[in-house]
Design a protein around this motif. Structure first.
Motif, PDB file in Angstrom:
ATOM      1  N   THR A  24      12.175  -0.288  -1.684  1.00 39.04           N
ATOM      2  CA  THR A  24      11.130   0.940  -1.938  1.00 39.04           C
ATOM      3  C   THR A  24      11.749   2.235  -2.611  1.00 39.04           C
ATOM      4  O   THR A  24      11.435   2.531  -3.872  1.00 39.04           O
ATOM      5  N   TRP A  25      12.619   2.637  -1.985  1.00 42.98           N
ATOM      6  CA  TRP A  25      13.599   3.728  -2.530  1.00 42.98           C
ATOM      7  C   TRP A  25      14.233   3.635  -3.953  1.00 42.98           C
ATOM      8  O   TRP A  25      14.337   4.271  -4.818  1.00 42.98           O
ATOM      9  N   ALA A  67       0.913  -1.043  -0.122  1.00 44.05           N
ATOM     10  CA  ALA A  67      -0.126  -0.018   0.100  1.00 44.05           C
ATOM     11  C   ALA A  67       0.803   1.256  -0.093  1.00 44.05           C
ATOM     12  O   ALA A  67       0.647   2.156  -0.726  1.00 44.05           O
ATOM     13  N   THR A  68       2.063   1.306   0.613  1.00 44.12           N
ATOM     14  CA  THR A  68       2.769   2.353   0.699  1.00 44.12           C
ATOM     15  C   THR A  68       3.548   2.672  -0.531  1.00 44.12           C
ATOM     16  O   THR A  68       3.546   3.594  -1.205  1.00 44.12           O
ATOM     17  N   ARG A  69       4.009   1.741  -1.187  1.00 48.19           N
ATOM     18  CA  ARG A  69       4.623   1.673  -2.454  1.00 48.19           C
ATOM     19  C   ARG A  69       3.625   2.068  -3.661  1.00 48.19           C
ATOM     20  O   ARG A  69       4.122   2.977  -4.244  1.00 48.19           O
ATOM     21  N   ASN A  70       2.298   1.536  -3.499  1.00 49.14           N
ATOM     22  CA  ASN A  70       1.355   2.269  -4.420  1.00 49.14           C
ATOM     23  C   ASN A  70       1.173   3.535  -4.317  1.00 49.14           C
ATOM     24  O   ASN A  70       0.931   4.284  -5.524  1.00 49.14           O
ATOM     25  N   GLY A 107       3.904   5.526  -5.370  1.00 46.09           N
ATOM     26  CA  GLY A 107       4.313   5.521  -6.790  1.00 46.09           C
ATOM     27  C   GLY A 107       3.087   6.474  -7.492  1.00 46.09           C
ATOM     28  O   GLY A 107       3.575   7.008  -8.584  1.00 46.09           O
ATOM     29  N   LYS A 108       2.089   6.608  -7.105  1.00 43.91           N
ATOM     30  CA  LYS A 108       1.126   7.498  -7.533  1.00 43.91           C
ATOM     31  C   LYS A 108       1.775   8.905  -7.592  1.00 43.91           C
ATOM     32  O   LYS A 108       1.508   9.691  -8.548  1.00 43.91           O
ATOM     33  N   GLY A 109       2.393   9.140  -6.633  1.00 47.76           N
ATOM     34  CA  GLY A 109       3.088  10.516  -6.558  1.00 47.76           C
ATOM     35  C   GLY A 109       4.016  10.824  -7.645  1.00 47.76           C
ATOM     36  O   GLY A 109       4.166  11.845  -8.082  1.00 47.76           O
TER      37      GLY A 109
END
Length: 265
Positions: A130-131, A85-88, A91-93
């Motif tokens: 993630t980064w 959920a965090t990566r999603n 990612g939208k940003g």
């Protein structure tokens, strides 16, 4: 008084929805926004809304930066569902980079020793992935990813992460207000350790008790010492002012004028 000699060389924080509402003010004073994508903005704002704001800024010849969301997010989560959920959301940003062509995207590293220190290795592995994923998106457009300090109490995790990312586009954002209110120390505890990666600074003030987002000079942060160090070391990071009231906005501009921060650059 006009502050264009300052506003042409820095950014000012604006949550996306407030930017929409106050676009006339932004255009009239030629403010360059750091656009915060916090809250539900990335889910509720339409592609047309984002495009309208981006085109308005571009037509006015105004630059911007993006501030990715961080509330409720865990870029190093050990729970695979929370991590996804965090990566999603992040990612939208980052998907907005192509549209806004920002000078940088600012993100919070989000390491908290009292939580993550017990499983630091696992946290670091997940956060690094993630980064790396987000840095790859930014690199497609040669836009730097700035990792900001929040609840970290020293530079160690940022040094470790930026070393591992090993990219000229992976940089550090020094938030001076967080140094005082959360880390409870001074800029000297962060620089020079992170000077090789310094790409951005967030300027606001407080008295060390809470993250008050006051204008520089209205709290107790050592701006003269920091500015002197940047000048001596020939460091020229991007600058974002982060006032949370209109009064502190004008006082922030007045403070930078009084401190002559941009005068010798």
């Amino acid at each position: 008084m006009t502050y264009q000699h300052i506003t042409s060389r820095c950014f000012i924080n604006f949550p996306f929805r407030r930017l929409q509402q106050e676009m006339d003010l932004v255009l009239a004073h030629r403010f360059q926004p750091e656009i915060s994508l916090e809250g539900d903005t990335l889910y509720t704002a339409t592609a047309a809304e984002f495009r309208e704001v981006a085109e308005t800024l571009a037509q006015a010849g105004l630059g911007c930066t993006l501030h990715a969301p961080f509330f409720d997010l865990a870029p190093g989560a050990l729970d695979e569902h929370i991590l996804a959920a965090t990566r999603n959301k992040l990612g939208k940003g980052f998907d907005l980079i192509e549209l806004f062509q920002p000078a940088a995207v600012v993100c919070h590293l989000n390491y908290e020793a009292n939580k993550h220190g017990y499983k630091e290795s696992a946290w670091f592995s997940a956060a690094l992935a993630t980064w790396q994923e987000l840095l790859a998106k930014a690199a497609l457009h040669q836009v730097p990813l700035m990792l900001e300090n929040t609840y970290e109490t020293g530079p160690e995790q940022h040094v470790k992460m930026l070393t591992a990312l090993n990219s000229p586009l992976a940089r550090f954002c020094l938030d001076v207000g967080h140094v005082a209110s959360f880390a409870k120390n001074t800029w000297q505890d962060w620089l020079p350790a992170l000077a090789p990666w310094l790409g951005h600074i967030h300027l606001h003030d407080n008295n060390g008790d809470r993250d008050a987002h006051l204008a520089p000079g209205r709290g107790s942060f050592d701006f003269s010492g920091l500015f002197g160090y940047l000048k001596e070391q020939h460091l020229h990071p991007l600058v974002t002012l982060e006032p949370h009231t209109e009064d502190d906005l004008w006082a922030s501009l007045d403070a930078l004028d009084r401190m002559r921060f941009f005068s010798t650059e």
